[in-house]
Design a protein around this motif. Structure first.
Motif, PDB file in Angstrom:
ATOM      1  N   UNK A 136       0.858  -1.185   0.000  1.00 37.64           N
ATOM      2  CA  UNK A 136       0.000   0.000   0.000  1.00 37.64           C
ATOM      3  C   UNK A 136       0.895   1.236   0.000  1.00 37.64           C
ATOM      4  N   UNK A 137       0.458   2.264  -0.700  1.00 39.15           N
ATOM      5  CA  UNK A 137       1.134   3.554  -0.647  1.00 39.15           C
ATOM      6  C   UNK A 137       0.272   4.484   0.192  1.00 39.15           C
ATOM      7  N   UNK A 138       0.881   5.104   1.188  1.00 39.45           N
ATOM      8  CA  UNK A 138       0.149   5.968   2.113  1.00 39.45           C
ATOM      9  C   UNK A 138       0.850   7.313   2.239  1.00 39.45           C
ATOM     10  N   UNK A 139       0.039   8.342   2.472  1.00 39.46           N
ATOM     11  CA  UNK A 139       0.553   9.702   2.622  1.00 39.46           C
ATOM     12  C   UNK A 139       0.250  10.179   4.032  1.00 39.46           C
ATOM     13  N   UNK A 140       1.250  10.792   4.668  1.00 39.26           N
ATOM     14  CA  UNK A 140       1.044  11.340   6.000  1.00 39.26           C
ATOM     15  C   UNK A 140       1.821  10.560   7.043  1.00 39.26           C
ATOM     16  N   UNK A 141       1.732  11.030   8.285  1.00 35.67           N
ATOM     17  CA  UNK A 141       2.427  10.368   9.388  1.00 35.67           C
ATOM     18  C   UNK A 141       1.848   8.976   9.581  1.00 35.67           C
ATOM     19  N   UNK A 142       2.718   7.985   9.659  1.00 39.83           N
ATOM     20  CA  UNK A 142       2.256   6.616   9.859  1.00 39.83           C
ATOM     21  C   UNK A 142       2.037   6.360  11.343  1.00 39.83           C
ATOM     22  N   UNK A 151      10.112   5.171   2.798  1.00 38.57           N
ATOM     23  CA  UNK A 151       9.740   6.516   2.360  1.00 38.57           C
ATOM     24  C   UNK A 151      10.063   6.678   0.881  1.00 38.57           C
ATOM     25  N   UNK A 152       9.086   7.131   0.117  1.00 39.59           N
ATOM     26  CA  UNK A 152       9.246   7.283  -1.327  1.00 39.59           C
ATOM     27  C   UNK A 152       9.457   8.732  -1.744  1.00 39.59           C
ATOM     28  N   UNK A 153       8.806   9.656  -1.068  1.00 36.86           N
ATOM     29  CA  UNK A 153       8.868  11.063  -1.474  1.00 36.86           C
ATOM     30  C   UNK A 153       8.309  11.917  -0.342  1.00 36.86           C
ATOM     31  N   UNK A 154       8.333  13.228  -0.552  1.00 37.21           N
ATOM     32  CA  UNK A 154       7.809  14.188   0.422  1.00 37.21           C
ATOM     33  C   UNK A 154       6.757  15.059  -0.253  1.00 37.21           C
ATOM     34  N   UNK A 155       5.693  15.317   0.454  1.00 40.18           N
ATOM     35  CA  UNK A 155       4.625  16.181  -0.053  1.00 40.18           C
ATOM     36  C   UNK A 155       4.623  17.479   0.748  1.00 40.18           C
ATOM     37  N   UNK A 156       4.662  18.600   0.038  1.00 39.68           N
ATOM     38  CA  UNK A 156       4.578  19.914   0.662  1.00 39.68           C
ATOM     39  C   UNK A 156       3.173  20.454   0.454  1.00 39.68           C
ATOM     40  N   UNK A 259       4.636  16.217   4.698  1.00 40.08           N
ATOM     41  CA  UNK A 259       4.245  14.843   5.020  1.00 40.08           C
ATOM     42  C   UNK A 259       4.942  13.901   4.044  1.00 40.08           C
ATOM     43  N   UNK A 260       5.138  12.666   4.465  1.00 37.48           N
ATOM     44  CA  UNK A 260       5.837  11.697   3.636  1.00 37.48           C
ATOM     45  C   UNK A 260       4.891  10.842   2.816  1.00 37.48           C
ATOM     46  N   UNK A 261       5.426  10.298   1.729  1.00 42.17           N
ATOM     47  CA  UNK A 261       4.754   9.275   0.929  1.00 42.17           C
ATOM     48  C   UNK A 261       5.497   7.976   1.195  1.00 42.17           C
ATOM     49  N   UNK A 262       4.789   6.948   1.654  1.00 43.47           N
ATOM     50  CA  UNK A 262       5.425   5.708   2.069  1.00 43.47           C
ATOM     51  C   UNK A 262       4.831   4.512   1.324  1.00 43.47           C
ATOM     52  N   UNK A 263       5.683   3.522   1.067  1.00 35.12           N
ATOM     53  CA  UNK A 263       5.216   2.200   0.650  1.00 35.12           C
ATOM     54  C   UNK A 263       5.281   1.303   1.874  1.00 35.12           C
ATOM     55  N   UNK A 264       4.184   0.609   2.180  1.00 35.53           N
ATOM     56  CA  UNK A 264       4.148  -0.248   3.367  1.00 35.53           C
ATOM     57  C   UNK A 264       3.745  -1.653   2.976  1.00 35.53           C
ATOM     58  N   UNK A 265       4.260  -2.624   3.719  1.00 36.55           N
ATOM     59  CA  UNK A 265       3.849  -4.011   3.534  1.00 36.55           C
ATOM     60  C   UNK A 265       3.929  -4.715   4.877  1.00 36.55           C
TER      61      UNK A 265
END
Length: 294
Positions: A136-142, A151-156, A259-265
């Motif tokens: 899953x790809x999620x945005x924001x604090x996990x 962490x894949x990227x940063x969102x401003x 906030x960060x963009x994350x890939x989680x598994x």
């Protein structure tokens, strides 16, 4: 087990048989043999309906996880001898997924033609184990959890409003002034109705008055364009609007936390080569924040 799982999810022998490419009678016999081996009925059958028994519901929950692990193990071992292959289930945040992941998919499929992708686009929280999702790809604090994250990227985010809204109004000069303005609030951000700003060493926390709450950022963007108030929206969504003058930055010298963009598994499972390939591919393409920031 695979046949039962297909019937239980479709609640139809005919639909499940088409999915598995067997006859409905063959599938019915397989499920009957499973029930005989277990010594209990898993399904209630009538001429029109199929439903789960209590035992069937419990068994479905367990066998879904078992089948997923079998699939992962096969994909992992087969991936050692060649290209990754097999079905890969990926959950994506709706708007970010459409704008910045979906355009990458054709190149991914050309690079890994033996992977069968199954994508879902939704902003709700997806339970990876419960729903059989690989990545899953999620945005924001996990939140604190057992999930493994990369962490894949940063969102401003920018504070924006339309020229139409600001016409005849005194723009906020400091964060505290937002209490006098209708704000457009994204429901899924953890900061909720308390917005935090920084300017150098200064910090400000403001309780805002949401005129609109929505779990879809595009709805908030359209409301901001329509002059409904002030909103904190990601640059990947409103960057072009700001450059074109359709939206104007407010409190430009103050920053909103990134906030960060994350890939989680899930942990504790074999991480199949197909999942590793997808995460690495997306991380490579998103490196350096591909969206423009005004």
């Amino acid at each position: 087990m695979l046949g039962f799982s297909a019937v239980a999810k479709a609640l139809s022998f005919a639909d499940a048989a088409r999915e598995l490419r067997v006859s409905a009678s063959t599938l019915s016999r397989r499920v009957a043999r499973l029930e005989a081996a277990l010594g209990t009925a898993l399904l209630r059958r009538t001429t029109r309906h199929v439903s789960l028994t209590e035992a069937g519901a419990l068994y479905l929950e367990r066998c879904t996880d078992v089948l997923h692990r079998v699939e992962e193990a096969e994909a992992l071992v087969s991936g050692l001898g060649g290209d990754p292959k097999g079905r890969l289930r990926v959950a994506l945040p709706n708007l970010f997924g459409q704008l910045h992941v979906a355009p990458l998919i054709p190149d991914f499929m050309r690079r890994y033609p033996r992977i069968e992708l199954e994508l879902t686009f939704q902003d709700r929280y997806v339970d990876l184990v419960e729903e059989g999702v690989d990545v899953a790809i999620r945005i924001g604090a996990l939140p604190d959890s057992s999930l493994v994250a990369r962490r894949l990227a940063t969102v401003r985010r920018l504070l924006v409003a339309s020229p139409r809204y600001l016409r005849g109004r005194k723009p906020p000069a400091r964060p505290q002034d937002l209490s006098a303005h209708p704000c457009l609030q994204f429901s899924h951000f953890a900061d909720g109705e308390t917005w935090t700003f920084s300017r150098g060493a200064e910090r400000a926390t403001v309780r805002v008055r949401p005129a609109l709450r929505a779990d879809n950022a595009e709805a908030l963007r359209l409301a901001a364009l329509g002059g409904c108030g002030v909103s904190a929206l990601a640059t990947f969504l409103v960057g072009e609007d700001v450059r074109a003058g359709r939206l104007v930055r407010v409190l430009e010298d103050w920053s909103i936390p990134e906030v960060g963009v994350f890939a989680v598994h899930p942990p504790g499972r074999l991480v199949a080569s197909k999942a590793r390939a997808f995460v690495a591919f997306v991380a490579e393409r998103l490196a350096g924040e591909p969206w423009d920031s005004p």
